[in-house]
Design an enzyme around this catalytic site. Structure first.
Site, PDB file in Angstrom:
ATOM      1  N   HIS A  51       0.837  -1.210   0.000  1.00  0.00           N
ATOM      2  CA  HIS A  51       0.000   0.000   0.000  1.00  0.00           C
ATOM      3  C   HIS A  51       0.871   1.259   0.000  1.00  0.00           C
ATOM      4  CE1 HIS A  51      -3.722   2.271   1.171  1.00  0.00           C
ATOM      5  NE2 HIS A  51      -2.793   3.109   1.618  1.00  0.00           N
ATOM      6  N   GLU A  52       1.831   1.309   0.918  1.00  0.00           N
ATOM      7  CA  GLU A  52       2.708   2.479   0.998  1.00  0.00           C
ATOM      8  C   GLU A  52       3.643   2.551  -0.206  1.00  0.00           C
ATOM      9  OE1 GLU A  52       1.948   4.628   3.075  1.00  0.00           O
ATOM     10  OE2 GLU A  52       0.611   3.378   4.275  1.00  0.00           O
TER      11      GLU A  52
ATOM     12  N   HIS B 260       1.838   4.359  -2.973  1.00  0.00           N
ATOM     13  CA  HIS B 260       1.907   5.819  -2.817  1.00  0.00           C
ATOM     14  C   HIS B 260       3.273   6.337  -3.277  1.00  0.00           C
ATOM     15  CE1 HIS B 260      -1.910   6.293  -0.886  1.00  0.00           C
ATOM     16  NE2 HIS B 260      -1.599   5.560   0.164  1.00  0.00           N
TER      17      HIS B 260
ATOM     18  N   ASP C 191      -7.403   7.924   2.624  1.00  0.00           N
ATOM     19  CA  ASP C 191      -6.950   8.458   1.336  1.00  0.00           C
ATOM     20  C   ASP C 191      -8.140   8.850   0.462  1.00  0.00           C
ATOM     21  OD1 ASP C 191      -4.315   7.908   2.093  1.00  0.00           O
ATOM     22  OD2 ASP C 191      -4.422   5.879   1.285  1.00  0.00           O
TER      23      ASP C 191
END
Length: 357
Positions: A72-73, A76, A150
């Protein structure tokens, strides 16, 4: 090694009191580590603590949850690097802080009082990067609620673009207000009509259009850069935190971070099958030793009490005063000479000595 410019970039809107609190937190962190000076590392940790809360290293996460958070990170981070209008990436981490399981931080290069349409669309794509990465790697059925924040921020930003900044080509440079309902004394409802129902539908359609555009941009970037996504996610699983320079070196130059101590530590933990089980075994062993020692102490105390009782019963005391003096004398002798135990024989000897006197 403290770079004040970097700290200034990472603390936008901080007042003098906020900066003083940041310096105090950094000094406390350095003192806890027995350091004589405050380094840049302490300032970074203090800034993260002030802005996002303390690290929750005690939080228990399964390997599957860690892997999902890492991808997930990483999503980004990859979108951030590939968006030209995005702020430079500062660091990415999967260490939980506050309510967040991880984060990717960006730092502007200078103070800004306004943002361009290009920058806003880049931020929209970055916000969607986490959700898109989950869908690509784990599939639609494994998508989690981790992207809720988000999505909320992206929706608010898109609505502000349409209703306040006039950045919608469909609706034009017009400011729209929300339709509001006010309750007067709990009885009647006063409705404030700021735009028609037809216009409200157009606003909702434009907001969705902007968010969908960010989603598609993030999906295209991550699909094209799938190898970089795997690189960053795997590095986050190993190191937990990556700086912006380490991320750029890993993607652009294929240079892995060099942290031999951390790698060796994790290797030693894996070699012992499970670090948790090893600690648990040590804890259980200490508890067993403590229980054994406690049992021996209780038994010794019972033997000592029995010795006192037998001595007092077997000795024909002339008076209670003499008996008390005899016991006290034996106890004093034992305290001055640890090798001398307070026993029946010692009490008898002390009583005999009192009779001689």
């Amino acid at each position: 090694d403290v770079n004040l410019r970097t700290i200034a970039r990472g603390t936008p809107g901080f007042s003098g009191a906020d900066l003083a609190n940041l310096v105090n937190e950094a000094a406390l962190l350095a003192a806890r580590k027995n350091k004589r000076i405050v380094t840049y590392m302490e300032f970074e940790e203090a800034k993260d603590k002030v802005m996002m809360g303390s690290e929750r290293r005690s939080m228990v996460m399964s390997e599957e949850e860690k892997k999902l958070t890492a991808y997930h990170e990483a999503g980004h981070a990859i979108v951030t690097i590939n968006e030209k209008a995005a702020y430079p990436i500062h660091k990415a981490t999967i260490i939980p802080r506050g309510r967040a399981l991880g984060m990717v931080m960006q730092l502007p290069e200078r103070d800004e009082v306004s943002q361009t349409r290009e920058q806003l669309h880049a931020q929209m794509a970055i916000a969607m990067g986490g959700r898109v990465a989950e869908e690509i790697i784990f599939g639609d059925d494994k998508v989690t609620t981790g992207a809720a924040s988000d999505i909320e921020q992206a929706t608010k930003r898109a609505r502000a673009m349409v209703m306040r900044a006039g950045l919608s080509k469909e609706l034009g440079p017009v400011a729209y207000g929300e339709n509001e309902e006010e309750v007067f004394l709990g009885r009647s409802v006063a409705r404030q009509q700021n735009m028609s129902e037809e216009t409200a539908k157009k606003v909702d359609a434009e907001v969705k259009k902007i968010v969908d555009k960010g989603y598609e941009r993030a999906k295209k970037v991550l699909t094209d850069k799938i190898d970089d996504l795997h690189k960053i996610a795997k590095a986050l699983l190993v190191y937990e935190t990556l700086s912006g320079d380490e991320i750029r070196d890993l993607i652009l130059k294929d240079i892995k971070p060099t942290r031999s101590e951390l790698i060796n530590l994790k290797r030693r933990i894996k070699q012992t099958s499970s670090g948790y089980n090893l600690l648990k075994m040590k804890r259980d062993g200490l508890f067993h030793e403590f229980r054994t020692l406690l049992s021996e102490m209780i038994a010794a105390r019972e033997e000592l009490a029995s010795a006192y009782s037998e001595a007092l019963q077997s000795i024909n005391l002339a008076s209670s005063i003499e008996g008390g003096l005899a016991v006290k004398s034996a106890a004093i002798a034992s305290s001055k000479h640890p090798e001398v135990m307070v026993s029946k024989r010692n009490i008898e000897f002390a009583l005999l000595f009192l009779h001689v006197l």
